[in-house]
Design a protein around this motif. Structure first.
Motif, mmCIF file in Angstrom:
data_model
loop_
_atom_site.group_PDB
_atom_site.id
_atom_site.type_symbol
_atom_site.label_atom_id
_atom_site.label_comp_id
_atom_site.label_asym_id
_atom_site.label_seq_id
_atom_site.Cartn_x
_atom_site.Cartn_y
_atom_site.Cartn_z
ATOM 1 N N TRP A 43 22.973 -91.876 -58.657
ATOM 2 C CA TRP A 43 22.665 -90.524 -57.998
ATOM 3 C C TRP A 43 24.109 -89.808 -57.733
ATOM 4 O O TRP A 43 25.196 -90.207 -57.189
ATOM 5 C CB TRP A 43 22.295 -90.707 -56.763
ATOM 6 C CG TRP A 43 21.925 -89.679 -55.631
ATOM 7 C CD1 TRP A 43 21.653 -88.473 -56.155
ATOM 8 C CD2 TRP A 43 22.239 -89.669 -54.392
ATOM 9 N NE1 TRP A 43 21.212 -87.570 -54.920
ATOM 10 C CE2 TRP A 43 21.632 -88.324 -53.951
ATOM 11 C CE3 TRP A 43 22.107 -90.686 -53.361
ATOM 12 C CZ2 TRP A 43 21.527 -88.068 -52.520
ATOM 13 C CZ3 TRP A 43 22.044 -90.150 -51.995
ATOM 14 C CH2 TRP A 43 21.694 -89.131 -51.708
ATOM 15 N N PRO A 49 19.610 -83.417 -52.512
ATOM 16 C CA PRO A 49 18.977 -84.507 -51.820
ATOM 17 C C PRO A 49 17.842 -85.562 -52.874
ATOM 18 O O PRO A 49 17.482 -84.929 -53.933
ATOM 19 C CB PRO A 49 18.079 -83.802 -50.758
ATOM 20 C CG PRO A 49 18.891 -82.546 -50.616
ATOM 21 C CD PRO A 49 19.515 -82.280 -52.021
ATOM 22 N N LEU A 50 17.964 -86.636 -52.414
ATOM 23 C CA LEU A 50 16.980 -87.513 -53.014
ATOM 24 C C LEU A 50 15.405 -86.883 -53.227
ATOM 25 O O LEU A 50 15.135 -86.522 -51.813
ATOM 26 C CB LEU A 50 16.962 -88.761 -52.570
ATOM 27 C CG LEU A 50 18.282 -89.843 -53.310
ATOM 28 C CD1 LEU A 50 18.024 -91.254 -52.545
ATOM 29 C CD2 LEU A 50 18.009 -89.848 -54.799
ATOM 30 N N ARG A 51 14.794 -87.063 -53.805
ATOM 31 C CA ARG A 51 13.328 -86.918 -53.835
ATOM 32 C C ARG A 51 12.329 -88.002 -53.674
ATOM 33 O O ARG A 51 11.198 -87.836 -53.400
ATOM 34 C CB ARG A 51 13.013 -86.111 -55.119
ATOM 35 C CG ARG A 51 13.662 -84.652 -55.390
ATOM 36 C CD ARG A 51 13.743 -83.753 -54.025
ATOM 37 N NE ARG A 51 14.517 -82.501 -54.646
ATOM 38 C CZ ARG A 51 14.665 -81.748 -53.561
ATOM 39 N NH1 ARG A 51 14.422 -81.748 -52.098
ATOM 40 N NH2 ARG A 51 15.676 -80.704 -53.899
ATOM 41 N N ARG A 54 13.848 -93.148 -50.800
ATOM 42 C CA ARG A 54 14.603 -92.814 -49.778
ATOM 43 C C ARG A 54 14.193 -93.331 -48.363
ATOM 44 O O ARG A 54 14.722 -92.589 -47.522
ATOM 45 C CB ARG A 54 14.658 -91.229 -49.764
ATOM 46 C CG ARG A 54 13.669 -90.303 -49.318
ATOM 47 C CD ARG A 54 14.041 -88.879 -49.503
ATOM 48 N NE ARG A 54 12.983 -88.020 -48.760
ATOM 49 C CZ ARG A 54 13.014 -86.752 -48.713
ATOM 50 N NH1 ARG A 54 14.243 -86.395 -48.582
ATOM 51 N NH2 ARG A 54 12.096 -86.253 -48.193
ATOM 52 N N THR A 85 24.105 -83.642 -47.820
ATOM 53 C CA THR A 85 23.043 -84.099 -48.799
ATOM 54 C C THR A 85 22.423 -85.424 -48.261
ATOM 55 O O THR A 85 21.353 -85.732 -48.309
ATOM 56 C CB THR A 85 23.591 -84.312 -50.046
ATOM 57 O OG1 THR A 85 23.952 -82.857 -50.615
ATOM 58 C CG2 THR A 85 22.473 -84.793 -50.969
ATOM 59 N N SER A 89 18.827 -86.323 -47.008
ATOM 60 C CA SER A 89 17.959 -87.179 -47.757
ATOM 61 C C SER A 89 17.245 -88.264 -46.954
ATOM 62 O O SER A 89 16.450 -88.904 -47.300
ATOM 63 C CB SER A 89 19.088 -87.842 -49.003
ATOM 64 O OG SER A 89 19.247 -86.895 -49.791
#
Length: 300
Positions: A43, A49-51, A54, A85, A89
């Motif tokens: 990452w 941001p992570l989708r 998380r 971010t 996230s």
């Protein structure tokens, strides 16, 4: 764990995984960290941001651009925007943010400096400036900010290796001969602080982190030389002369668009006292560090 592929992030992630916590390490490099009882994911915080994946109770944010000569835009993107971010996230998670003592005023000695001494309005490096702004991103979050100084130990790729690399013809020239006190931070003590910060009952806030007591930097270096059987001695240059030399080298580097051999930030970090007040960590974080130790340094 962000920054799991680095020295500090990898050490913390490994320690937590060995205690049978469910750890997911994140890093930019494929195969940057591994543990038989943990997962690793690629990452790059620049991607946003992570989708997915998380849902975590806690996040240790260690990813950073630790370069005192980085362009300000790059430093802010990595450190300030990267922290933003992470916060976006993982809503609702406790965030343990690995900051730095570099957020304190580098132009003057830091003598038993408390956490309230930052933020400051002047900086000697884009690293310090961007890490200061990164802390602002955690306002309102369930966050614990840790400010270690001079992290060292097995796997160290920055502090002691860079100083040792400066030895020329058996001599290491340092501002004031490094005969100044420093609060060093063994990686095991930093791991201990992270463990305490991850406890949901630990009060959020900002904490200085270091070994039990300050040490004289020159004495530490001489012990490293002895343990490594290096024939090297420390020579002294007045702080003002070293600072002026670094300023001149920085000016030339800007003209030539290259990295200087010496920076004012580096001079300030070695040639002035850098000691931290650990009262808050001891009393509120339940942090009880061990003294500075170089055991095993011959193999680092």
């Amino acid at each position: 764990m962000t920054g799991a592929s680095g020295f500090i992030g990898g050490a913390v992630a490994t320690a937590l995984a060995e205690e049978h916590h469910e750890v997911v390490g994140f890093g930019r490099r494929p195969h940057g960290w591994s543990h038989p009882h943990a997962r690793y994911r690629v990452w790059d915080l620049d991607t946003g941001p992570l989708r997915a994946d998380r849902d975590f109770e806690a996040v240790v944010h260690c990813a950073a651009l630790a370069d005192d000569w980085a362009a300000l835009a790059a430093a802010l993107r990595a450190n300030r925007d990267g922290t933003r971010t992470v916060v976006r996230s993982f809503p609702g998670a406790r965030i343990v943010h690995l900051s730095t003592s570099s957020v304190y005023d580098a132009f003057v000695p830091n003598i038993g400096v408390p956490e309230s001494a930052a933020p400051v309005r002047r900086f000697l490096s884009t690293y310090a400036e961007s890490k200061t702004y990164a802390e602002f991103e955690l306002a309102g979050a369930d966050a614990v900010i840790l400010r270690p100084h001079a992290v060292y130990g097995p796997g160290d790729t920055t502090l002691l290796p860079r100083l040792i690399a400066g030895v020329r013809r058996g001599r290491l020239v340092l501002p004031e001969g490094a005969e100044v006190r420093h609060s060093l931070t063994h990686i095991d003590n930093l791991v201990l602080a992270v463990r305490r910060a991850l406890d949901p009952s630990t009060p959020r806030g900002t904490y200085n982190i270091a070994d039990d007591s300050p040490v004289v930097l020159a004495a530490v270096l001489r012990e490293v030389f002895e343990r490594r059987r290096m024939r090297a001695r420390i020579a002294s240059i007045p702080y003002r002369s070293a600072f002026a030399l670094a300023a001149s080298l920085e000016m030339g580097a800007r003209i030539r668009r290259r990295r200087p051999a010496l920076t004012r930030y580096a001079v300030s970090q070695v040639g002035m006292e850098r000691t931290l007040d650990l009262t808050a960590a001891r009393t509120r974080l339940g942090y009880h560090p061990t003294p500075t130790t170089l055991e095993g340094a011959e193999h680092w």
